[in-house]
Scaffold this motif. Structure first.
Motif, mmCIF file in Angstrom:
data_model
loop_
_atom_site.group_PDB
_atom_site.id
_atom_site.type_symbol
_atom_site.label_atom_id
_atom_site.label_comp_id
_atom_site.label_asym_id
_atom_site.label_seq_id
_atom_site.Cartn_x
_atom_site.Cartn_y
_atom_site.Cartn_z
ATOM 1 N N MET A 912 -7.602 -9.540 -8.470
ATOM 2 C CA MET A 912 -6.187 -9.387 -8.787
ATOM 3 C C MET A 912 -5.685 -10.522 -9.678
ATOM 4 S SD MET A 912 -5.435 -6.520 -7.718
ATOM 5 C CE MET A 912 -7.155 -6.084 -7.972
ATOM 6 N N LYS A 913 -6.282 -11.686 -9.538
ATOM 7 C CA LYS A 913 -5.923 -12.774 -10.453
ATOM 8 C C LYS A 913 -6.321 -12.415 -11.871
ATOM 9 C CE LYS A 913 -6.189 -17.777 -11.009
ATOM 10 N NZ LYS A 913 -6.501 -17.778 -12.439
ATOM 11 N N GLN A 914 -7.521 -11.809 -12.007
ATOM 12 C CA GLN A 914 -7.978 -11.380 -13.322
ATOM 13 C C GLN A 914 -7.089 -10.287 -13.891
ATOM 14 O OE1 GLN A 914 -12.008 -10.177 -12.546
ATOM 15 N NE2 GLN A 914 -12.785 -12.268 -12.326
ATOM 16 N N LYS A 915 -6.561 -9.415 -13.015
ATOM 17 C CA LYS A 915 -5.704 -8.311 -13.441
ATOM 18 C C LYS A 915 -4.243 -8.724 -13.583
ATOM 19 C CE LYS A 915 -9.053 -5.262 -13.324
ATOM 20 N NZ LYS A 915 -9.570 -4.675 -14.584
ATOM 21 N N ARG A 916 -3.946 -9.955 -13.165
ATOM 22 C CA ARG A 916 -2.569 -10.479 -13.212
ATOM 23 C C ARG A 916 -1.604 -9.629 -12.415
ATOM 24 N NH1 ARG A 916 -1.936 -12.482 -19.570
ATOM 25 N NH2 ARG A 916 -3.718 -13.919 -19.514
ATOM 26 N N ILE A 917 -2.055 -9.204 -11.248
ATOM 27 C CA ILE A 917 -1.205 -8.453 -10.329
ATOM 28 C C ILE A 917 -0.792 -9.384 -9.202
ATOM 29 C CG2 ILE A 917 -1.182 -6.565 -8.653
ATOM 30 C CD1 ILE A 917 -2.924 -4.996 -10.566
ATOM 31 N N PRO A 918 0.519 -9.532 -8.970
ATOM 32 C CA PRO A 918 0.993 -10.515 -7.993
ATOM 33 C C PRO A 918 0.752 -10.088 -6.551
ATOM 34 C CG PRO A 918 2.827 -9.269 -8.883
ATOM 35 C CD PRO A 918 1.617 -8.841 -9.655
ATOM 36 N N MET A 919 0.697 -11.110 -5.672
ATOM 37 C CA MET A 919 0.582 -10.911 -4.229
ATOM 38 C C MET A 919 1.715 -11.671 -3.551
ATOM 39 S SD MET A 919 -3.505 -11.236 -3.410
ATOM 40 C CE MET A 919 -4.635 -9.903 -3.768
ATOM 41 N N TYR A 920 2.311 -11.057 -2.526
ATOM 42 C CA TYR A 920 3.416 -11.690 -1.810
ATOM 43 C C TYR A 920 3.200 -11.580 -0.315
ATOM 44 C CZ TYR A 920 6.081 -11.592 -6.198
ATOM 45 O OH TYR A 920 6.511 -11.780 -7.486
ATOM 46 N N THR A 921 3.597 -12.622 0.396
ATOM 47 C CA THR A 921 3.700 -12.515 1.853
ATOM 48 C C THR A 921 5.173 -12.328 2.178
ATOM 49 O OG1 THR A 921 3.133 -13.512 3.965
ATOM 50 C CG2 THR A 921 3.836 -15.023 2.227
ATOM 51 N N ILE A 922 5.456 -11.408 3.093
ATOM 52 C CA ILE A 922 6.836 -11.005 3.341
ATOM 53 C C ILE A 922 7.481 -11.864 4.435
ATOM 54 C CG2 ILE A 922 6.274 -8.635 2.662
ATOM 55 C CD1 ILE A 922 6.512 -7.965 5.725
ATOM 56 N N PRO A 923 8.809 -11.949 4.454
ATOM 57 C CA PRO A 923 9.494 -12.666 5.543
ATOM 58 C C PRO A 923 9.382 -11.880 6.853
ATOM 59 C CG PRO A 923 11.077 -11.664 4.035
ATOM 60 C CD PRO A 923 9.732 -11.481 3.425
ATOM 61 N N ARG A 924 9.305 -12.593 7.973
ATOM 62 C CA ARG A 924 9.210 -11.956 9.289
ATOM 63 C C ARG A 924 9.540 -12.989 10.364
ATOM 64 N NH1 ARG A 924 4.371 -13.564 6.338
ATOM 65 N NH2 ARG A 924 3.032 -14.712 7.798
ATOM 66 N N LYS A 925 9.775 -12.462 11.554
ATOM 67 C CA LYS A 925 10.073 -13.323 12.686
ATOM 68 C C LYS A 925 8.787 -13.793 13.358
ATOM 69 C CE LYS A 925 10.561 -9.348 15.788
ATOM 70 N NZ LYS A 925 11.471 -8.582 16.661
ATOM 71 N N GLU A 926 8.940 -14.779 14.226
ATOM 72 C CA GLU A 926 7.783 -15.320 14.955
ATOM 73 C C GLU A 926 7.113 -14.231 15.793
ATOM 74 O OE1 GLU A 926 7.022 -18.421 14.490
ATOM 75 O OE2 GLU A 926 5.500 -18.889 16.012
ATOM 76 N N ARG A 927 5.793 -14.202 15.761
ATOM 77 C CA ARG A 927 4.976 -13.295 16.569
ATOM 78 C C ARG A 927 5.314 -11.811 16.337
ATOM 79 N NH1 ARG A 927 1.960 -15.396 20.437
ATOM 80 N NH2 ARG A 927 2.140 -13.568 21.773
ATOM 81 N N TRP A 928 5.726 -11.513 15.080
ATOM 82 C CA TRP A 928 5.934 -10.103 14.757
ATOM 83 C C TRP A 928 4.605 -9.345 14.865
ATOM 84 C CZ3 TRP A 928 5.715 -7.380 9.541
ATOM 85 C CH2 TRP A 928 6.329 -6.122 9.598
ATOM 86 N N LEU A 929 3.527 -9.953 14.355
ATOM 87 C CA LEU A 929 2.156 -9.488 14.589
ATOM 88 C C LEU A 929 1.475 -10.475 15.524
ATOM 89 C CD1 LEU A 929 2.869 -7.931 11.927
ATOM 90 C CD2 LEU A 929 0.451 -8.159 11.300
ATOM 91 N N GLN A 930 0.563 -9.967 16.353
ATOM 92 C CA GLN A 930 -0.104 -10.841 17.315
ATOM 93 C C GLN A 930 -1.603 -10.538 17.360
ATOM 94 O OE1 GLN A 930 1.885 -11.023 21.234
ATOM 95 N NE2 GLN A 930 3.613 -9.932 20.309
ATOM 96 N N SER A 931 -2.369 -11.557 17.718
ATOM 97 C CA SER A 931 -3.803 -11.364 17.931
ATOM 98 C C SER A 931 -4.039 -10.619 19.237
ATOM 99 C CB SER A 931 -4.529 -12.708 17.992
ATOM 100 O OG SER A 931 -4.510 -13.349 16.765
ATOM 101 N N ASN A 932 -5.050 -9.772 19.240
ATOM 102 C CA ASN A 932 -5.433 -9.093 20.470
ATOM 103 C C ASN A 932 -6.291 -10.043 21.299
ATOM 104 O OD1 ASN A 932 -6.517 -7.393 22.481
ATOM 105 N ND2 ASN A 932 -6.384 -5.616 21.119
ATOM 106 N N LYS A 933 -5.842 -10.387 22.482
ATOM 107 C CA LYS A 933 -6.549 -11.359 23.318
ATOM 108 C C LYS A 933 -7.891 -10.838 23.823
ATOM 109 C CE LYS A 933 -2.315 -13.674 24.807
ATOM 110 N NZ LYS A 933 -1.455 -14.061 25.965
ATOM 111 N N LYS A 934 -8.135 -9.547 23.671
ATOM 112 C CA LYS A 934 -9.418 -8.976 24.088
ATOM 113 C C LYS A 934 -10.527 -9.265 23.078
ATOM 114 C CE LYS A 934 -7.208 -5.054 26.438
ATOM 115 N NZ LYS A 934 -7.063 -3.574 26.437
ATOM 116 N N MET A 935 -10.174 -9.725 21.896
ATOM 117 C CA MET A 935 -11.159 -9.973 20.856
ATOM 118 C C MET A 935 -12.027 -11.163 21.218
ATOM 119 S SD MET A 935 -12.452 -11.382 17.940
ATOM 120 C CE MET A 935 -11.290 -12.516 17.209
ATOM 121 N N ARG A 936 -13.331 -10.915 21.345
ATOM 122 C CA ARG A 936 -14.280 -11.982 21.684
ATOM 123 C C ARG A 936 -15.378 -12.125 20.629
ATOM 124 N NH1 ARG A 936 -10.704 -12.953 24.392
ATOM 125 N NH2 ARG A 936 -10.574 -13.216 26.661
#
Length: 964
Positions: A912-936
């Motif tokens: 995407m850098k080569q294609k000059r296409i931008p990337m953005y991270t969006i605004p959000r509140k704390e812990r809007w997404l969370q890790s699954n604690k079952k992941m080992r």
């Protein structure tokens, strides 16, 4: 169908090795891991349309003229004249448009005593014709043709083997040599110099202007090497690899050849065209300053094996043996993308019958095939106490002499003795069987060509080079036939009745137990083979080939040169005719082949319901047929016998045609029996029913359901597709992910790594009609948790979400992300997990983390929309319109960049850098997404601790420098 039955069945989506928009059907079947499916071949990718500069115009360029003055200064006349022959080897494949100009740069050499050996690597265009035209005006140009694409290094080795010169050098089919190149190298090779190299310059083939690579104009190039031919006899030829074979050979040179006999000219004598389709253009990043950082992963992985594996080649004898030509297999553990041979897991068995009068030509025939087989059985027919085989034959470790005392009088039938004598029973399922004549010289690609053709035919046929097709109801074998002679060209494969036993090949298990001693006609073994095949409804094919691919040695035989055939035809081939007529006059000829073998014996299902009759074996009370499934569905197969045999005991046997292993064996009585079969696991099967009293047996098939996608993915501008990759240790996480996201999307796509069958959570969704319509998945038996599998659905239209199986997504995740895609007018990638890098990433030690300047964790709060360098692909979202102009390139980058299957974030960021296409991270509140604690089980812990992979990832990221 009840749910328990449903759960016990396997579901498999067709393995999408390439996007279907880039495929065309290929009418045979191949094996993907343990998963069988229809094969496809890629359409030819059109090269950039540009006029290639002519050699005449190239001579006028500043690049050429400047170098000319430099080279002339090095050609000071010292009164020594050299005129020994120099051989220039040129591999060529599909280069008809520009090979003429390349050859002109060689025929225009100031050093005239040269031979130019062009090895046509099974081109699909008119390359060979173009070379032949030029050779008519210059007999120094010689053409050799391979019958199967074997790659640059096999072709080079072929050329070296055929060369007559004292010195060998190389030229690619799209490059130019300076007209003083050969003269200057030969002058430098005076006295003891055995290896002379020089520099090369890369140039634009359209403009003729130089191109800097790795920040420099001139580079050392192995392609310029000027080598005494005897060195190849000492250290062996090129490795059997598709790439990097010159680097491997150079390392052997360095190890075994003294530095005192090597010399390098610090001037350019060679011009390499930067063609868009070349391996170096596609796999080496020439913009990187440090050349060591520019290699693709397969090349780097291959080179990393050298230091370890070359310990086994610590002496010249072992080295020569390992790299002799022709070569069946590489002695290295090659990455899949570098493999050329398809016989790595097979045993190649050769068998030959010879008689004393042919001992002179036997040696030539033997030398042409011994490197192409693992074992060679020889039946010495008519050899008395005073006769002896050549020492090179008797003492070779691959040779096994068959006993004429134990099995007397077989004549040429001795070629098939190991099949019925028990000699090869221990490896019958893994063996390919080749029969040879002692008066034919075989080309170096002979076994490779025929083995690949057998694989294309699913190992269901007997193939060969010398074939005869009879007329139906023929009266005379000599007169009523079409002969495809092995010395003549054949444009396409042809079905035949009889194949010459000096050119036949088949999988050993195909005829094991079918070709018996009593089948042998000692002086008509071709007829023996033909009858065995027709009796068992085995198709026989004569393969396409160029003219004079095989060489007839019979004219070199001293004394009586008349062949067995010539002696027999004096009787108007009456014995041949009578033997074939024993099976009836109706069963020969193309019409009979189509009716009784192609259409019945190898029956390909064409609809959800099919009915046909099994073919009765002419010698036994068995009904047989080979069944090929067109897709990976689950089928119900019903066997129905005629009422006359309803009370008799019958036996049913089903075998996999690929592995020859029994899938089902059962006895039954009555008028029939039924069974189910999963075509994803058993793509083609042989069905045999033993029923002495039955006159006819029919077979009915019904497709119960498809193992592929229940229906096509819903398409549309506003349709939502979510895709992910997972593997068995995360099955609990997968269930939680489905619970949180499934209801938010239109299509839920899952790539199942390491699964032999779908997990319960997937089967539960498939069982319910409402959920099964939205579920799509791929089952991959390969055994590696390739995260790149989540990018298999990039061809779909609408909103595309890439997920991770160890993240819990909120109920408003999809609609919130779509709102941001629209706010950015569908012109950017967005995500939740992201990083920014420092300006430069080097290929040094340490983790990639050390180059991260700023990190935005998916579970942390972010206040504003922020532009970033790299997004975590487990939280990636975009609209398909964003990638419409480079969809295939992105698909290939994410799915086929070998070595980076679990480095998707980095791969996407660089592209995407080569294609000059931008990337953005969006605004959000704390812990809007969370890790699954079952992941080992983490990909990072399981894979990125591998230093090679970590280094490869840093190399990949460094190609994006500077990260501003």
């Amino acid at each position: 169908m009840d749910k328990n039955t449903f759960d016990s069945l396997y579901y498999v989506e067709k393995y999408p090795d390439v996007m279907k928009s880039d495929m065309e059907p290929f009418d045979h079947y191949v094996k993907y891991g343990k998963c069988l499916g229809r094969s496809y071949k890629l359409k030819n990718i059109q090269e950039e349309k540009c006029e290639v500069i002519t050699y005449k115009d190239f001579l006028k360029t500043e690049l050429y003229l400047n170098v000319t003055e430099e080279l002339k200064n090095q050609l000071v006349d010292e009164g020594v004249i050299f005129n020994d022959l120099v051989s220039i080897i040129m591999p060529a494949r599909n280069c008809a448009k520009y090979i003429k100009e390349t050859l002109l740069s060689l025929t225009n050499q100031s050093y005239e005593n040269i031979e130019i050996i062009v090895v046509d690597d099974a081109s699909d265009d008119s390359t060979a014709e173009e070379v032949l035209k030029l050779s008519k005006n210059d007999d120094r140009i010689k053409l050799y043709r391979l019958n199967v694409n074997m790659g640059t290094y096999f072709a080079r080795s072929y050329g070296v083997k055929a060369a007559q010169g004292n010195f060998i050098t190389f030229n690619d089919s799209d490059d130019f040599s300076h007209h003083l190149r050969i003269e200057l190298h030969r002058k430098k090779a005076a006295d003891i110099k055995s290896v002379v190299t020089s520099n090369y310059i890369r140039f634009n083939p359209s403009s003729g202007k130089e191109i800097k690579t790795h920040g420099k104009l001139e580079h050392y190039g192995f392609i310029t090497s000027f080598i005494k031919k005897e060195i190849f006899e000492k250290i062996g030829y090129f490795d059997l690899t598709s790439r990097a074979g010159d680097v491997e050979f150079a390392l052997r040179l360095k190890k075994f050849i003294s530095k005192e006999v090597m010399s390098h000219l610090q001037c350019p004598t060679y011009y390499a065209a930067q063609m868009t389709g070349s391996l170096t253009h596609n796999e080496i990043n020439h913009s990187v300053q440090d050349k060591s950082k520019s290699l693709s992963y397969p090349r780097k992985r291959y080179l990393s094996h050298f230091d370890v594996q070359q310990r086994f080649f610590n002496n010249l004898e072992g080295c020569k043996e390992s790299f002799d030509f022709p070569m069946l297999r590489s002695p290295y553990r090659l990455p899949n993308k570098l493999k050329v041979s398809n016989v790595n897991d097979l045993t190649i068995i050769g068998c030959m019958c010879t008689i004393p009068s042919r001992v002179d030509v036997l040696k030539k025939s033997f030398e042409s095939i011994i490197n192409q087989v693992d074992k060679l059985y020889i039946y010495p027919d008519k050899y008395g106490p005073q006769d002896s085989l050549p020492i090179c034959v008797l003492e070779h470790k691959k040779v096994r002499i068959l006993s004429t005392e134990k099995f007397p009088g077989l004549g040429a039938g001795g070629k098939f003795l190991p099949l019925f004598s028990g000699e090869i029973d221990d490896y019958i399922d893994k063996a390919l069987y080749f029969t040879f004549d002692d008066d034919i010289k075989y080309p170096p690609d002979y076994v490779h060509c025929l083995s690949k053709k057998l694989e294309e035919n699913n190992f269901l046929s007997v193939i060969g080079v010398h074939g005869t097709l009879l007329q139906r109801k023929f009266n005379n074998y000599k007169e009523d036939r079409v002969l495809y002679h092995f010395k003549k060209a054949l444009d396409h494969d042809e079905y035949v009745d009889v194949i010459g036993s000096g050119t036949s090949a088949f999988k050993a298990s195909l005829l094991h137990g079918k070709f018996l001693k009593e089948d042998v006609y000692p002086h008509m073994v071709d007829i023996s083979l033909a009858k065995v095949c027709r009796r068992n409804n085995i198709p026989v094919q004569c393969v396409a080939r160029p003219p004079s691919w095989l060489t007839d040695l019979s004219k070199e035989i001293k004394g009586d040169t008349s062949s067995i055939w010539e002696k027999l035809v004096k009787e108007k081939a009456s014995s041949h005719t009578a033997a074939l007529h024993e099976l009836g006059t109706e069963c020969w000829g193309l019409e009979s082949i189509r009716e009784n073998i192609i259409n019945k014996n190898c029956y390909v299902l064409e609809s959800s319901k099919n009915s046909f009759d099994l073919v009765k074996n002419l010698n036994e009370d068995k009904f047989v047929s080979n069944l090929i499934f067109p897709d990976e569905g689950t089928y119900r197969v019903l066997i129905k016998c005629d009422s006359a045999a309803s009370g008799q005991k019958k036996e049913l046997q089903v075998e996999s045609l690929l592995s020859n292993k029994k899938i089902l064996y059962r006895g039954f009585s009555g008028e029939g029996t039924a069974f189910t079969i999963n075509a994803a696991l058993h793509n083609s099967v042989s069905i045999k029913v033993e029923s002495p009293d039955a006159d006819s047996i029919s077979l009915e098939t019904e497709k119960l359901f498809s193992n592929s996608t229940p229906r096509e993915l819903i398409e549309g501008d506003t349709v939502v597709h979510a895709s992910l990759a997972t593997y068995p240790p995360r099955e609990n996480c997968l269930k939680d992910l489905i619970d949180s996201v499934f209801h938010q999307v239109d299509n839920f796509c899952v790539y199942l790594n390491r699964y032999e069958k779908p997990p319960k959570v997937i089967n539960d969704l498939l069982f319910e009609k409402d959920t099964s319509n939205a579920l799509h998945y791929i089952l991959d038996y390969d055994g590696q948790p390739k995260a790149s599998g989540k990018f298999r659905w990039l061809k779909k239209e609408g909103y595309i979400f890439i997920l991770d199986d160890d993240i819990l997504y909120p109920p408003d995740y999809i609609k919130n992300m779509i709102s941001w895609i629209e706010k950015l007018k569908r012109k950017a990638f967005i995500g939740v997990h992201a990083v920014n890098f420092h300006e430069e990433i080097t290929n040094g030690s340490g983790d990639v983390k050390s180059y991260i300047k700023e990190k935005f964790n998916f579970s942390h709060k972010v206040d504003k929309l922020t532009k970033v360098h790299m997004l975590g692909t487990g939280t990636l979202a975009f609209h398909s319109s964003l990638i419409k102009d480079f969809r295939k390139e992105l698909y290939d980058q994410m799915n086929y960049l070998e070595g980076h299957e679990n480095a998707n974030d980095e791969s996407l960021a660089v592209l995407m850098k080569q294609k000059r296409i931008p990337m953005y991270t969006i605004p959000r509140k704390e812990r809007w997404l969370q890790s699954n604690k079952k992941m080992r089980h983490g990909i990072h812990e399981e894979h990125f601790n591998d230093q090679d992979l970590a280094s490869s990832t840093r190399l990949l990221l460094s190609s994006g420098n500077p990260w501003l």
